[in-house]
Design a protein around this motif. Structure first.
Motif, PDB file in Angstrom:
ATOM      1  N   VAL A   1      30.676  36.428  38.527  1.00 13.97           N
ATOM      2  CA  VAL A   1      31.109  37.640  37.836  1.00 13.97           C
ATOM      3  C   VAL A   1      29.889  38.553  37.767  1.00 13.97           C
ATOM      4  CG1 VAL A   1      31.961  38.591  35.651  1.00 13.97           C
ATOM      5  CG2 VAL A   1      32.835  36.387  36.502  1.00 13.97           C
ATOM      6  N   VAL A   2      30.024  39.774  38.256  1.00 15.96           N
ATOM      7  CA  VAL A   2      28.923  40.737  38.269  1.00 15.96           C
ATOM      8  C   VAL A   2      29.388  42.002  37.561  1.00 15.96           C
ATOM      9  CG1 VAL A   2      27.366  42.101  39.714  1.00 15.96           C
ATOM     10  CG2 VAL A   2      28.002  39.774  40.423  1.00 15.96           C
ATOM     11  N   GLY A   3      28.636  42.410  36.559  1.00 17.46           N
ATOM     12  CA  GLY A   3      29.005  43.607  35.804  1.00 17.46           C
ATOM     13  C   GLY A   3      30.368  43.484  35.142  1.00 17.46           C
ATOM     14  N   GLY A   4      30.755  42.279  34.786  1.00 19.57           N
ATOM     15  CA  GLY A   4      32.024  42.058  34.102  1.00 19.57           C
ATOM     16  C   GLY A   4      33.231  41.917  35.006  1.00 19.57           C
ATOM     17  N   ALA A   5      33.019  41.984  36.317  1.00 14.51           N
ATOM     18  CA  ALA A   5      34.145  41.899  37.257  1.00 14.51           C
ATOM     19  C   ALA A   5      33.945  40.735  38.226  1.00 14.51           C
ATOM     20  CB  ALA A   5      34.279  43.202  38.043  1.00 14.51           C
ATOM     21  N   LEU A   6      35.047  40.140  38.623  1.00 15.62           N
ATOM     22  CA  LEU A   6      35.006  39.053  39.597  1.00 15.62           C
ATOM     23  C   LEU A   6      34.458  39.587  40.916  1.00 15.62           C
ATOM     24  CD1 LEU A   6      35.787  36.082  39.764  1.00 15.62           C
ATOM     25  CD2 LEU A   6      38.056  36.799  40.505  1.00 15.62           C
ATOM     26  N   GLU A   7      33.480  38.896  41.469  1.00 18.60           N
ATOM     27  CA  GLU A   7      32.813  39.322  42.703  1.00 18.60           C
ATOM     28  C   GLU A   7      33.502  38.667  43.897  1.00 18.60           C
ATOM     29  OE1 GLU A   7      29.635  41.471  44.663  1.00 18.60           O
ATOM     30  OE2 GLU A   7      30.564  41.601  42.690  1.00 18.60           O
ATOM     31  N   LEU A   8      34.598  39.292  44.355  1.00 18.23           N
ATOM     32  CA  LEU A   8      35.349  38.803  45.509  1.00 18.23           C
ATOM     33  C   LEU A   8      35.134  39.722  46.697  1.00 18.23           C
ATOM     34  CD1 LEU A   8      38.804  37.918  43.892  1.00 18.23           C
ATOM     35  CD2 LEU A   8      37.017  36.322  44.621  1.00 18.23           C
ATOM     36  N   GLY A   9      35.345  39.183  47.887  1.00 13.77           N
ATOM     37  CA  GLY A   9      35.323  40.005  49.087  1.00 13.77           C
ATOM     38  C   GLY A   9      36.565  40.900  49.131  1.00 13.77           C
ATOM     39  N   THR A  10      36.560  41.856  50.031  1.00 14.52           N
ATOM     40  CA  THR A  10      37.624  42.857  50.119  1.00 14.52           C
ATOM     41  C   THR A  10      39.017  42.248  50.162  1.00 14.52           C
ATOM     42  OG1 THR A  10      36.123  44.343  51.279  1.00 14.52           O
ATOM     43  CG2 THR A  10      38.472  44.793  51.488  1.00 14.52           C
ATOM     44  N   TRP A  11      39.215  41.202  50.921  1.00 13.82           N
ATOM     45  CA  TRP A  11      40.553  40.647  51.123  1.00 13.82           C
ATOM     46  C   TRP A  11      40.801  39.361  50.345  1.00 13.82           C
ATOM     47  CZ3 TRP A  11      42.997  44.508  52.954  1.00 13.82           C
ATOM     48  CH2 TRP A  11      42.375  45.360  53.853  1.00 13.82           C
ATOM     49  N   GLN A  12      39.867  38.972  49.501  1.00 10.74           N
ATOM     50  CA  GLN A  12      40.005  37.694  48.803  1.00 10.74           C
ATOM     51  C   GLN A  12      40.792  37.820  47.502  1.00 10.74           C
ATOM     52  OE1 GLN A  12      35.781  36.630  48.572  1.00 10.74           O
ATOM     53  NE2 GLN A  12      36.225  34.901  49.932  1.00 10.74           N
ATOM     54  N   SER A  13      41.598  36.804  47.246  1.00  9.46           N
ATOM     55  CA  SER A  13      42.328  36.655  45.993  1.00  9.46           C
ATOM     56  C   SER A  13      42.171  35.220  45.525  1.00  9.46           C
ATOM     57  CB  SER A  13      43.819  36.949  46.184  1.00  9.46           C
ATOM     58  OG  SER A  13      44.036  38.282  46.559  1.00  9.46           O
TER      59      SER A  13
END
Length: 140
Positions: A107-119
């Motif tokens: 988690v970076v800056g309060g948001a999940l750090e996923l790639g563009t197409w990742q869920s």
């Protein structure tokens, strides 16, 4: 800054068919409530012997491809020694060895750090249990 640990349980209804259920929106909402813009780690865990968690692309066929691959790898037939439930249910108990019941994600800056197409998805091949829980735990 003091580290904080917060946890929440999601109730997920997966229905009576094999499914890949996208959790990404619910995870984003959880982090929006608890992360406060902090960096940290998110642990996602499902306490079930017949479900798992994965990070994949959804909506472009990959979720159906994953279920098809699992059907090929773990057919719902009578080969399984674990035999209660519907035909082939023993394979559902082998699923977590291939699709683990946990994931730890940045988690970076309060948001999940996923790639563009990742869920982040719950993978459930067990047609006998339509109710699942997923625990989200943030440390940051």
């Amino acid at each position: 800054m003091t580290d904080a640990f917060t946890s929440r349980v999601l109730d997920v209804h997966t229905g009576s068919a094999e499914t890949v259920h996208d959790l990404t929106g619910e995870i984003a909402a959880f982090l929006g409530d608890v992360a406060g813009g902090r960096d940290g780690l998110l642990n996602v865990f499902t306490p079930h012997a017949t479900a798992g968690l994965a990070v994949i692309e959804t909506g472009a066929g990959s979720d159906d491809d994953l279920l098809a691959a699992l059907r090929d790898l773990l057919p719902a037939d009578d080969r399984w020694r674990h035999r209660h439930g519907s035909r082939g249910h023993g394979r559902d108990h082998v699923l977590p060895a291939f699709v683990p019941p946990h994931a730890t994600l940045p988690v970076v800056g309060g948001a999940l750090e996923l790639g563009t197409w990742q869920s982040v998805v719950l993978v459930d091949t067990n047609r006998d249990n339509p109710r699942r829980q997923v625990r989200l735990s943030f440390l940051g």
